[in-house]
Design a protein around this motif. Sequence first.
Motif, short mmCIF file in Angstrom:
data_model
loop_
_atom_site.label_atom_id
_atom_site.label_comp_id
_atom_site.label_asym_id
_atom_site.label_seq_id
_atom_site.Cartn_x
_atom_site.Cartn_y
_atom_site.Cartn_z
N VAL A 118 0.82 -1.21 0.00
CA VAL A 118 0.00 0.00 0.00
C VAL A 118 0.85 1.27 0.00
CG1 VAL A 118 -0.21 0.18 2.52
CG2 VAL A 118 -2.06 1.02 1.05
N GLU A 119 2.09 1.19 0.50
CA GLU A 119 2.91 2.39 0.61
C GLU A 119 3.28 2.97 -0.76
OE1 GLU A 119 3.38 4.08 3.29
OE2 GLU A 119 2.31 2.56 4.44
N ARG A 148 0.46 5.08 -1.76
CA ARG A 148 0.44 6.34 -1.00
C ARG A 148 1.49 7.31 -1.53
NH1 ARG A 148 -0.42 3.17 4.72
NH2 ARG A 148 -2.71 3.05 4.57
N THR A 149 2.61 6.79 -2.00
CA THR A 149 3.60 7.66 -2.64
C THR A 149 3.03 8.31 -3.88
OG1 THR A 149 5.45 6.33 -1.81
CG2 THR A 149 5.88 7.70 -3.75
N GLY A 197 -0.97 9.98 -2.49
CA GLY A 197 -1.11 10.78 -1.28
C GLY A 197 -1.10 9.91 -0.04
N SER A 198 -0.59 10.46 1.04
CA SER A 198 -0.37 9.68 2.26
C SER A 198 -1.67 9.18 2.88
CB SER A 198 0.41 10.50 3.29
OG SER A 198 -0.29 11.69 3.60
N GLY A 199 -2.79 9.84 2.56
CA GLY A 199 -4.06 9.42 3.15
C GLY A 199 -4.79 8.37 2.34
N THR A 200 -4.21 7.91 1.28
CA THR A 200 -4.85 6.94 0.40
C THR A 200 -5.03 5.60 1.11
OG1 THR A 200 -3.88 7.98 -1.54
CG2 THR A 200 -4.66 5.73 -1.81
N GLN A 201 -6.20 4.99 0.92
CA GLN A 201 -6.48 3.68 1.51
C GLN A 201 -7.01 2.73 0.43
OE1 GLN A 201 -5.84 2.68 4.52
NE2 GLN A 201 -5.30 4.60 5.51
N GLY A 237 -8.00 6.38 -6.94
CA GLY A 237 -7.17 7.26 -6.10
C GLY A 237 -6.87 8.60 -6.74
#
Length: 216
Positions: free
Chosen positions: A130-131, A134-135, A138-142, A166
């Motif tokens: 998942v990281e 997020r890169t 965005g850091s809040g992405t799930q 996303g």
Amino acid sequence: MTRRRLYLRAGLYAEGPSDYDFLLPLLDRLLPSLAAALFPGTCEIAESLGIDAPPPAQGDRAERIAAAIADRWEECTLFVIHADGAGDPASARRSCVDPGVETARRASPNAITVPCVPVRDTEAWMLVDVEVFRTLLGSGTQPALPTEPEREADPKLTLGRLLREGGMKRKPERIYRLFGEEVSLEALRTLPAFRRFEAELSEAIQSAARSLSAPG
């Protein structure tokens, strides 16, 4: 006693541009870590090289693989042959990898080759961390990554959907290199097809080390 020096450079024969984009940086991360664990001497590892049959490319896939290996024989110490598994990786290996390896070895008996065959597509290997998303997003992405990526019927479709959801507007193929550079190796090791690839890559490194001449 003189410590041995191992030189490694992988030549990658892959199915398409996006596979090169993802697998080349992934190889450049894998080779140093594996070599350091497997080889007690000094290791020099060059950037992995995308290879193809020199033009005009003729013949079937096996002949093109053999021509690509022959063309880069003096530059590379081992050759990774990629084929998407299309749901049956054992069959893909028999039909898309083994014939090329056999043809290459008739001309170059000492060729060190490594099959790289995901269960379906390499995109499944991008759905484990998942990281990286997020890169990109965005850091809040799930993103709801699949729990078993290699069971996805169409990993490429799943990857594209997750990126679009996303907010990614670029085509997924343009960001494959980032996945190759950033995807967690530990997460990849949860996938059986990747573990097999890594094990065979380790065997190839050991073969390259054994081929070194004994110190004089």
